[in-house]
Design a protein around this motif. Structure first.
Motif, PDB file in Angstrom:
ATOM      1  N   UNK A 110       0.885  -0.998   0.058  1.00 22.81           N
ATOM      2  CA  UNK A 110      -0.014   0.221  -0.022  1.00 22.81           C
ATOM      3  C   UNK A 110       0.877   1.205   0.221  1.00 22.81           C
ATOM      4  N   UNK A 111       0.672   2.128  -0.945  1.00 24.22           N
ATOM      5  CA  UNK A 111       1.463   3.432  -1.070  1.00 24.22           C
ATOM      6  C   UNK A 111       0.817   4.416  -0.272  1.00 24.22           C
ATOM      7  N   UNK A 112       1.673   5.258   0.604  1.00 22.46           N
ATOM      8  CA  UNK A 112       1.001   6.281   1.223  1.00 22.46           C
ATOM      9  C   UNK A 112       1.925   7.554   1.197  1.00 22.46           C
ATOM     10  N   UNK A 113       1.563   8.296   1.954  1.00 24.80           N
ATOM     11  CA  UNK A 113       2.147   9.678   2.053  1.00 24.80           C
ATOM     12  C   UNK A 113       2.108  10.174   3.507  1.00 24.80           C
TER      13      UNK A 113
ATOM     14  N   UNK B 242      -9.415   9.852  -8.046  1.00 22.73           N
ATOM     15  CA  UNK B 242      -8.159  10.676  -7.739  1.00 22.73           C
ATOM     16  C   UNK B 242      -7.094   9.866  -6.908  1.00 22.73           C
ATOM     17  N   UNK B 243      -6.099  10.582  -6.302  1.00 23.72           N
ATOM     18  CA  UNK B 243      -5.180   9.751  -5.437  1.00 23.72           C
ATOM     19  C   UNK B 243      -4.673  10.449  -4.053  1.00 23.72           C
ATOM     20  N   UNK B 244      -3.940   9.906  -3.388  1.00 30.00           N
ATOM     21  CA  UNK B 244      -3.252  10.245  -2.233  1.00 30.00           C
ATOM     22  C   UNK B 244      -2.763  11.849  -2.263  1.00 30.00           C
ATOM     23  N   UNK B 245      -2.222  12.180  -3.415  1.00 32.18           N
ATOM     24  CA  UNK B 245      -1.246  13.389  -3.544  1.00 32.18           C
ATOM     25  C   UNK B 245      -2.302  14.763  -4.357  1.00 32.18           C
ATOM     26  N   UNK B 246      -3.576  14.201  -4.541  1.00 29.16           N
ATOM     27  CA  UNK B 246      -4.243  15.136  -5.328  1.00 29.16           C
ATOM     28  C   UNK B 246      -4.123  16.602  -4.871  1.00 29.16           C
ATOM     29  N   UNK B 247      -3.832  17.399  -5.614  1.00 26.93           N
ATOM     30  CA  UNK B 247      -3.572  18.812  -5.360  1.00 26.93           C
ATOM     31  C   UNK B 247      -4.598  19.476  -3.904  1.00 26.93           C
ATOM     32  N   UNK B 248      -5.911  19.216  -4.002  1.00 24.25           N
ATOM     33  CA  UNK B 248      -6.630  19.745  -2.850  1.00 24.25           C
ATOM     34  C   UNK B 248      -6.367  19.278  -1.667  1.00 24.25           C
ATOM     35  N   UNK B 249      -6.187  17.835  -1.791  1.00 24.26           N
ATOM     36  CA  UNK B 249      -5.984  17.072  -0.470  1.00 24.26           C
ATOM     37  C   UNK B 249      -4.495  17.365   0.147  1.00 24.26           C
TER      38      UNK B 249
ATOM     39  N   UNK C 175      -1.730  11.619   7.179  1.00 24.07           N
ATOM     40  CA  UNK C 175      -1.481  10.393   6.421  1.00 24.07           C
ATOM     41  C   UNK C 175      -2.366  10.069   5.359  1.00 24.07           C
ATOM     42  N   UNK C 176      -2.037   9.759   4.350  1.00 23.18           N
ATOM     43  CA  UNK C 176      -2.914   9.438   3.166  1.00 23.18           C
ATOM     44  C   UNK C 176      -2.383   8.135   2.436  1.00 23.18           C
ATOM     45  N   UNK C 177      -3.399   7.400   1.984  1.00 21.19           N
ATOM     46  CA  UNK C 177      -3.093   6.052   1.121  1.00 21.19           C
ATOM     47  C   UNK C 177      -3.745   6.195   0.072  1.00 21.19           C
ATOM     48  N   UNK C 178      -3.215   5.508  -1.051  1.00 27.02           N
ATOM     49  CA  UNK C 178      -3.963   5.213  -2.325  1.00 27.02           C
ATOM     50  C   UNK C 178      -5.205   4.289  -2.141  1.00 27.02           C
ATOM     51  N   UNK C 179      -6.426   4.633  -2.477  1.00 31.39           N
ATOM     52  CA  UNK C 179      -7.396   3.638  -2.365  1.00 31.39           C
ATOM     53  C   UNK C 179      -6.922   2.488  -3.519  1.00 31.39           C
ATOM     54  N   UNK C 180      -7.731   1.282  -3.173  1.00 29.58           N
ATOM     55  CA  UNK C 180      -7.361   0.309  -4.395  1.00 29.58           C
ATOM     56  C   UNK C 180      -7.808   0.582  -5.678  1.00 29.58           C
ATOM     57  N   UNK C 181      -6.743   0.336  -6.590  1.00 37.45           N
ATOM     58  CA  UNK C 181      -7.112   0.597  -7.914  1.00 37.45           C
ATOM     59  C   UNK C 181      -6.862   2.022  -8.155  1.00 37.45           C
ATOM     60  N   UNK C 182      -6.319   2.971  -7.351  1.00 33.46           N
ATOM     61  CA  UNK C 182      -6.272   4.426  -7.453  1.00 33.46           C
ATOM     62  C   UNK C 182      -4.684   4.737  -7.340  1.00 33.46           C
TER      63      UNK C 182
ATOM     64  N   UNK D  57      -1.428   2.398  -7.629  1.00 38.58           N
ATOM     65  CA  UNK D  57      -1.697   1.055  -7.302  1.00 38.58           C
ATOM     66  C   UNK D  57      -2.175   0.326  -8.646  1.00 38.58           C
ATOM     67  N   UNK D  58      -2.047  -0.886  -8.847  1.00 37.66           N
ATOM     68  CA  UNK D  58      -2.555  -1.497 -10.098  1.00 37.66           C
ATOM     69  C   UNK D  58      -3.955  -1.371 -10.282  1.00 37.66           C
ATOM     70  N   UNK D  59      -4.420  -1.119 -11.495  1.00 34.94           N
ATOM     71  CA  UNK D  59      -5.694  -1.231 -11.717  1.00 34.94           C
ATOM     72  C   UNK D  59      -6.153  -2.577 -12.273  1.00 34.94           C
ATOM     73  N   UNK D  60      -7.102  -3.282 -11.707  1.00 36.49           N
ATOM     74  CA  UNK D  60      -7.347  -4.701 -12.046  1.00 36.49           C
ATOM     75  C   UNK D  60      -8.371  -4.630 -13.190  1.00 36.49           C
ATOM     76  N   UNK D  61      -8.895  -5.690 -13.782  1.00 35.12           N
ATOM     77  CA  UNK D  61      -9.857  -5.721 -14.849  1.00 35.12           C
ATOM     78  C   UNK D  61     -11.172  -5.241 -14.409  1.00 35.12           C
TER      79      UNK D  61
END
Lengths: 256, 256
Positions: free
Chosen positions: B25-28, B50-57, B73-80, B83-87
């Motif tokens: 899990x990637x985070x910041x 969006x993602x963990x470092x989206x400008x507004x966030x 702290x923020x993490x990328x949600x699954x598929x965001x 992170x890998x985007x599944x089928x």
């Protein structure tokens, strides 16, 4: 036109409290003991059955004076406080009391709406005459920014048509928690100044959806709904935007 | 249990920004350059797409660091984000896009709810593992007060079940403006910590009444609904209670 006639003056904790009459309307003016030349003027409307110096309102007025240096004015609504109570006023109150005691919610609403509308129609010209007179005072003058500082229930039922009618009011705090009627919605649709709308979320008598319709009705580009659990008597407001009046009554900022 | 593995570090304007991994899990983590021993920790959840470092966030996180000395702290949600985007992720997004383009509101809602629920179910244990790992860091520790700092839409769809499941979170900011489903209402009914609920008042797709039901569902004694006109993309928040997190994440005050 009537002018302001001061009838009593006390001073405590840096706040001067002056009772006044404009014609036959009794009012009170709270202002900073240190002086308040052309400071913003906040109008306050008390709730049904209460009066201009009701403790909660007086405390809030004093806080606005000491925190921001504002002048705050309140008057007794018709039939309230020091004002004569007519036979019609007495009858309406008796009917409301009977309806509540008897558990007749529909009758309570119909009497309450009729009486509130009547009070508001009498109170708006009284507020405007008071405002005319207050603006003649050298420490207020024609250029003090003016806001309506709220009060839920009756204070809002009067404040909405007043704000709709009087372009001198440049920002207003209103509160839900009372029966909404068509004339009130019509007045709200004419309001374009910034509005802060406080909604007690759980009221025993008032349909929440009607309070939401009232918020929807304001034509203001900037409007905020703030709700906390409770009815309008027991509500504990949390996290209010205390910067609302300072933002809009500041002289340096252009009103939004 | 995974520990925090820092992968990058930058510093600007008094804020240290460290990328990390907890397992996959990637985070910041944003924290004060001046140090932050056991400062309150605020978790942030980004919106859908969006993602963990989206400008507004990122801007809001930096503001919490510099204004209050918090760690965020923020993490990328699954598929965001990274992170890998599944089928399955791809298919759900395609279906939502098609539904919007085709003007099929019902299909948009059903696909959106199914996908959001799936993301939230995957994200809650990821957040809890991240929190376990962050608490092992000496500058955070087991006793840093923890709050959920919001994000509307997906950030709230994840934050509500997370706050319901994890007693470490002692106050939470949520936002409406997305489709409300039964599992979300059920989780909200388990939440008793103070809640600030931000509601974009006018959403093109989402029924306002369902967002109001979500606010009603929180079992919290202290909860505030704050609404401004606009939908969740174009909303301009005005008059927010910026004291909410400081009030509840302070160490000296007993939580309400």
């Amino acid at each position: 036109m009537h002018s302001v006639r001061f009838t009593a003056e006390t001073s405590s904790d840096g706040v001067v409290e002056r009772d006044f009459l404009v014609g036959e309307i009794p009012g009170v003016l709270w202002s900073p003991a240190a002086g308040s030349a052309h400071a913003p003027l906040v109008l306050m409307g008390h709730g049904g059955g209460l009066h201009k110096k009701t403790p909660a309102q007086a405390a809030r007025a004093r806080d606005l004076v000491t925190s921001h240096g504002y002048t705050v004015a309140a008057i007794d609504a018709p039939g309230h406080g020091e004002r004569p109570c007519s036979a019609d006023d007495e009858r309406a109150r008796t009917e409301m009391r009977e309806a509540v005691t008897g558990g007749d919610a529909d009758r309570f609403e119909s009497v309450s709406v009729r009486y509130t509308l009547d009070l508001a129609q009498r109170a708006v010209p009284e507020w405007q005459a008071t405002l005319d007179a207050l603006q003649e005072l050298p420490e207020i003058g024609a250029d003090a920014p003016i806001g309506y500082g709220g009060g839920i229930s009756l204070g809002t039922a009067i404040g909405i048509p007043l704000t709709a009618a009087d372009p001198r009011i440049r920002a207003a705090i209103f509160g839900g928690g009372f029966f909404v009627y068509e004339q009130l919605l019509a007045a709200a649709r004419q309001i374009t100044v910034p509005v802060q709308y406080l909604l007690p979320w759980d009221d025993q008598y008032v349909d929440r959806q009607s309070c939401i319709e009232l918020f929807d009705a304001f034509a203001s580009e900037e409007k905020t709904l703030h709700a906390n659990p409770g009815d309008h008597r027991r509500i504990r407001w949390v996290g209010l935007d205390e910067g609302f009046l300072p933002r809009h009554l500041s002289r340096v900022n252009t009103p939004a």
